[in-house]
Design an enzyme around this catalytic site. Sequence first.
Site, short mmCIF file in Angstrom:
data_model
loop_
_atom_site.label_atom_id
_atom_site.label_comp_id
_atom_site.label_asym_id
_atom_site.label_seq_id
_atom_site.Cartn_x
_atom_site.Cartn_y
_atom_site.Cartn_z
N HIS A 11 0.80 -1.23 0.00
CA HIS A 11 0.00 0.00 0.00
C HIS A 11 0.83 1.27 0.00
O HIS A 11 0.28 2.36 -0.11
CB HIS A 11 -0.95 0.03 1.19
CG HIS A 11 -0.26 0.36 2.49
ND1 HIS A 11 0.53 -0.55 3.15
CD2 HIS A 11 -0.21 1.50 3.20
CE1 HIS A 11 1.01 0.02 4.24
NE2 HIS A 11 0.60 1.26 4.29
C1 UD1 Z 1 -2.39 5.59 5.78
C2 UD1 Z 1 -1.09 6.13 6.39
C3 UD1 Z 1 -0.01 5.08 6.27
C4 UD1 Z 1 -0.44 3.76 6.87
C5 UD1 Z 1 -1.76 3.34 6.21
C6 UD1 Z 1 -2.27 2.04 6.81
C7 UD1 Z 1 -0.70 8.55 6.20
C8 UD1 Z 1 0.08 9.59 5.51
N1 UD1 Z 1 -0.63 7.32 5.68
O1 UD1 Z 1 -2.16 5.38 4.40
O2 UD1 Z 1 1.14 5.52 6.96
O3 UD1 Z 1 0.54 2.80 6.67
O4 UD1 Z 1 -2.73 4.37 6.42
O5 UD1 Z 1 -3.37 1.57 6.13
O6 UD1 Z 1 -1.34 8.85 7.18
N2 UD1 Z 1 -9.51 4.80 1.52
C9 UD1 Z 1 -10.67 4.09 1.48
N3 UD1 Z 1 -11.25 3.73 2.66
C10 UD1 Z 1 -10.71 4.03 3.86
C11 UD1 Z 1 -9.52 4.75 3.91
C12 UD1 Z 1 -8.91 5.13 2.73
O7 UD1 Z 1 -11.19 3.80 0.41
O8 UD1 Z 1 -11.29 3.65 4.90
C13 UD1 Z 1 -8.83 5.16 0.24
C14 UD1 Z 1 -9.13 6.54 -0.24
O9 UD1 Z 1 -9.19 6.50 -1.62
C15 UD1 Z 1 -7.91 7.32 0.17
C16 UD1 Z 1 -6.81 6.28 0.06
O10 UD1 Z 1 -7.44 5.06 0.42
O11 UD1 Z 1 -7.71 8.42 -0.66
C17 UD1 Z 1 -5.64 6.52 0.94
O12 UD1 Z 1 -6.04 6.71 2.31
P1 UD1 Z 1 -5.15 7.62 3.30
O13 UD1 Z 1 -5.77 7.66 4.64
O14 UD1 Z 1 -4.86 8.93 2.65
O15 UD1 Z 1 -3.75 6.88 3.35
P2 UD1 Z 1 -3.37 5.33 3.36
O16 UD1 Z 1 -2.78 5.01 2.05
O17 UD1 Z 1 -4.47 4.50 3.89
#
Ligand code: UD1
Length: 367
Positions: free
Chosen positions: A206
């Site tokens: 991820h």
């Molecule tokens: C975040 C953390 C990362 C951690 C990871 C664990 C930061 C900068 N990154 O990354 O350090 O290792 O979590 O999972 O804080 N999305 C969904 N559903 C959700 C959450 C996210 O669909 O419940 C999708 C959305 O499109 C979103 C993307 O995932 O834009 C990324 O989510 P985000 O919270 O920005 O960062 P992660 O990649 O999950």
Amino acid sequence: MMKIIAVAGTRPNFVKIAPLMAAFAKHPAIEAMLVHTGQHYDARMSEVFFQQLGIPEPDINLGVGSGTHAEQMGKIMMAFEPVVTEHRPDVVVVVGDVNSTIACGIVAVRAGVKLAHVEAGLRSGDRAMPEEINRLMTDAISDYLFCSEPAGVENLRAEGHADERVIFVGNVMIDTLLKNREKAEASDVLDRMNVHAGEYAVLTLHRPSNVDDQAVLGNLLDVLDVIQKDMPIIFPVHPRTRNNLLAGPLGQRAGEMSNLKMVEPAGYLDFLKMMASARLVLTDSGGIQEETTILKVPCLTLRENTERPITAEVGSNQIVGTDPATILAAYRLIMEGKSRSPETPPLWDGHAAERVAKILVEKLAVR
Ligand code: UD1
């Protein structure tokens, strides 16, 4: 009574906050509230962890959701500030290295509230990782720096943090693993995935540097294509990866690999069972490097560096980067049974969160 606001926002945060909330609830001198920022909001990324790990329902959910880094952190700060002002805790406890960690940390310190960081001092040395910047910033403003491994302590000392603020307590994520290991054994996930213990691999991906870059992702698919011809690979797909991989042309290639089983993000117990019974794990996660160390399952970390060096020094982890030849060389050695027998890092004993609770009470009482 010492009043704590504990913060969690993402999947790995929930695994860390579970034993802390339990230790806070048990301590007679602590009254703790839980704030969920809402950074992760899908049931499979959030709710299921609260249920399986017995984390109390959050007192407040800030409901911020996804966005650019600035949007996400801005929204968290704006929503968390009135919570701190209203409840005036003695200390805010943040965990890990995600955007929720630093955003709530800044708000606490600006409001004149003490800040405790659990999992402090980890450094990958790679400032292109958003988490590295979050770690540096959170540690810079924290009053209490609770470290999970010796490197954390050394890094903080080298950065000039006063000795009395830097406290080696062990690993709260491992508290959760040890507590749930037996329960996870009962999971029937292997049957559901149609695999046999010791005869499959588990994969998670991820990190933006892996899944947002098509060239890197293409290299990783080359590797997976080789491994899936030897054994099934279970791949619970993170939402970020689903959005980037499955949407593009590489998604079709992944879809054509019949032994690459792309599944929904797994709950905690199923995932623990999957890791514990795997022949090997391939990952770019931080926490999984630690969990496989305790499970003594070989782990290939698909990154150029790690902020958790103990997992490679004494554990079952190898940092293999994203070059196919290097990854496959390490893979073949594992298949030949040539991995060394891992040891347990110091203080990864299931009691880290209790130490945090006890030390916070002592420190804040002598303030
Ligand atoms: C975040 C953390 C990362 C951690 C990871 C664990 C930061 C900068 N990154 O990354 O350090 O290792 O979590 O999972 O804080 N999305 C969904 N559903 C959700 C959450 C996210 O669909 O419940 C999708 C959305 O499109 C979103 C993307 O995932 O834009 C990324 O989510 P985000 O919270 O920005 O960062 P992660 O990649 O999950």
